[in-house]
Design a protein around this motif. Structure first.
Motif, PDB file in Angstrom:
ATOM      1  N   GLN A  58       0.866  -1.178   0.000  1.00 25.68           N
ATOM      2  CA  GLN A  58       0.000   0.000   0.000  1.00 25.68           C
ATOM      3  C   GLN A  58       0.905   1.231   0.000  1.00 25.68           C
ATOM      4  OE1 GLN A  58      -2.858   0.192   3.171  1.00 25.68           O
ATOM      5  NE2 GLN A  58      -3.829   2.026   2.387  1.00 25.68           N
ATOM      6  N   THR A  59       0.941   1.938  -1.105  1.00 27.63           N
ATOM      7  CA  THR A  59       1.826   3.086  -1.275  1.00 27.63           C
ATOM      8  C   THR A  59       1.034   4.375  -1.108  1.00 27.63           C
ATOM      9  OG1 THR A  59       3.169   1.813  -2.826  1.00 27.63           O
ATOM     10  CG2 THR A  59       3.512   4.194  -2.779  1.00 27.63           C
ATOM     11  N   VAL A  60       1.482   5.207  -0.191  1.00 28.05           N
ATOM     12  CA  VAL A  60       0.811   6.474   0.107  1.00 28.05           C
ATOM     13  C   VAL A  60       1.774   7.611  -0.211  1.00 28.05           C
ATOM     14  CG1 VAL A  60      -0.316   7.863   1.891  1.00 28.05           C
ATOM     15  CG2 VAL A  60      -0.522   5.361   1.941  1.00 28.05           C
ATOM     16  N   ILE A  74       5.212   4.898   2.784  1.00 29.96           N
ATOM     17  CA  ILE A  74       4.890   6.320   2.782  1.00 29.96           C
ATOM     18  C   ILE A  74       5.993   7.039   2.016  1.00 29.96           C
ATOM     19  CG2 ILE A  74       4.436   8.345   4.203  1.00 29.96           C
ATOM     20  CD1 ILE A  74       3.681   6.376   6.464  1.00 29.96           C
ATOM     21  N   ILE A  84       3.091  -0.990   4.233  1.00 33.60           N
ATOM     22  CA  ILE A  84       2.693   0.387   3.943  1.00 33.60           C
ATOM     23  C   ILE A  84       3.949   1.186   3.622  1.00 33.60           C
ATOM     24  CG2 ILE A  84       1.547   2.452   4.818  1.00 33.60           C
ATOM     25  CD1 ILE A  84       0.033   0.573   6.761  1.00 33.60           C
ATOM     26  N   SER A 126      -2.012  10.798  -2.968  1.00 33.95           N
ATOM     27  CA  SER A 126      -2.571   9.646  -3.686  1.00 33.95           C
ATOM     28  C   SER A 126      -2.237   8.382  -2.909  1.00 33.95           C
ATOM     29  CB  SER A 126      -2.005   9.552  -5.103  1.00 33.95           C
ATOM     30  OG  SER A 126      -0.603   9.314  -5.065  1.00 33.95           O
ATOM     31  N   ALA A 127      -2.905   7.307  -3.274  1.00 33.92           N
ATOM     32  CA  ALA A 127      -2.629   6.006  -2.660  1.00 33.92           C
ATOM     33  C   ALA A 127      -2.961   4.920  -3.672  1.00 33.92           C
ATOM     34  CB  ALA A 127      -3.447   5.826  -1.382  1.00 33.92           C
ATOM     35  N   ALA A 152      -2.909  12.580   2.338  1.00 35.41           N
ATOM     36  CA  ALA A 152      -2.239  11.941   1.216  1.00 35.41           C
ATOM     37  C   ALA A 152      -2.563  12.636  -0.095  1.00 35.41           C
ATOM     38  CB  ALA A 152      -2.642  10.478   1.143  1.00 35.41           C
ATOM     39  N   LEU A 176       2.831  11.555  -0.046  1.00 36.54           N
ATOM     40  CA  LEU A 176       2.637  12.760   0.757  1.00 36.54           C
ATOM     41  C   LEU A 176       3.590  13.849   0.285  1.00 36.54           C
ATOM     42  CD1 LEU A 176       2.803  11.201   4.350  1.00 36.54           C
ATOM     43  CD2 LEU A 176       0.722  11.735   3.076  1.00 36.54           C
TER      44      LEU A 176
END
Length: 316
Positions: free
Chosen positions: A16-18, A96, A94, A33-34, A31, A20
């Motif tokens: 899961q790529t968030v 970030i 995850i 995008s995700a 965020a 910022l």
């Protein structure tokens, strides 16, 4: 079409790529995008190989409860899915990613495997292996499996006269490198930090890196590739040693570049390429992946252009 490659991922993950602007600790972060992608090192390698047109079978361990993320990827890229399904969920990682490329990883706990699960993967791998076939063993081990689990798989690969490409770290890497000489991986791709952990010393200079690579070669490993991030990668084989440096690319993320390099290395080994060609192709794969979301490669022309533009420096 080249011969089928088998990838093994014992500890896959949903990435899961968030995105910022900048991570603010202790504050609410909004965020940009995700996205969610099927991941894990071997899954990423399989995906890049499929993008290149290589027939690929992927096996390992998956949680049944959220396997659909992986099944969607395998269906879309025509990857032969031979994963063993376990009760529960595959872990989520995850990532970030800030605008300047800084990446913070939060890896959640995942499945706990049993000895019988490794036995099942071993049987599947034995069925899939064939003489001269390439098998990619990538990533960490799930909870419940012993540190030397890869040794069992390496023995199966060797027994079938196939060749193993390994990309792992820490205790699993150390255990694999203590395997009987006949079962050692054909090629490995640690990064500098992973190699330092294995060697038990800092490797700050090109000469120190080369010495560590030659130490691995002396064990019986045919090809040693040490990735060094923005400083390129060192390739060492019986042909000699060379440093490969990709052209400068503006990017906000290097996520997945190492797995893409393993895919490029595997493609080169399929074609029995010489050391310089191997270095160019592996580096081209890694550079082409930079900044590209998900376990994907751009079109072949982009990869080939970056491979051709890679700078090669001979050692010695």
């Amino acid at each position: 079409m080249s011969a089928r490659v088998v990838t093994v991922t014992l500890n896959p993950a949903i990435d899961q790529t968030v995105m910022l602007d900048a991570l603010q600790l202790g504050a609410v972060n909004r965020a940009i995008s995700a996205r969610i992608d099927a991941g894990g090192k071997g899954v990423n390698v399989a995906s890049c190989l499929a993008d290149w047109g290589v027939e690929t079978t992927a096996t390992g361990l998956l949680g049944r409860a959220n396997a659909s993320v992986f099944e969607t990827l395998f269906d879309a890229k025509h990857i032969d899915d031979r994963f063993l399904r376990l009760s529960g969920e595959t872990r989520t990682n995850i990532k970030i990613v800030e605008r300047d490329g800084t990446t913070t990883d939060v890896n959640l706990p995942g499945l706990k495997a049993k000895a019988g699960d490794l036995d099942a993967v071993s049987r599947t791998l034995g069925d899939l292996c064939a003489a001269d076939r390439l098998v990619v063993l990538s990533g960490s081990l799930p909870a419940g499996l012993p540190e030397d689990s890869y040794v069992e798989l390496l023995k199966i690969v060797a027994g079938k006269q196939a060749r193993a490409v390994m990309d792992t770290s820490g205790a699993p890497l150390a255990a694999a490198l203590k395997a009987p000489k006949s079962a050692l991986p054909y090629a490995i791709k640690p990064n500098r930090h992973e190699l330092e952990t294995w060697a038990g010393r800092a490797l700050n200079t090109p000469a120190e890196l080369l010495a560590a690579a030659q130490q691995l070669r002396s064990l019986g490993i045919a090809l040693v590739v040490i990735s060094q991030g923005e400083h390129g990668a060192l390739f060492v084989s019986a042909e000699g040693a060379l440093q490969a440096q990709a052209p400068a690319i503006a990017t906000s993320s290097t996520v997945g570049a190492g797995d893409a390099m393993v895919a490029g290395l595997t493609v080169a080994l399929q074609g029995n390429a010489d050391l310089e060609t191997t270095a160019r192709l592996a580096t081209g794969f890694a550079a082409a992946k930079l900044g590209l979301p998900g376990p994907n490669l751009p079109d072949r022309r982009r990869v080939e252009a970056l491979a051709a533009a890679t700078r090669i420096k001979l050692h010695g």
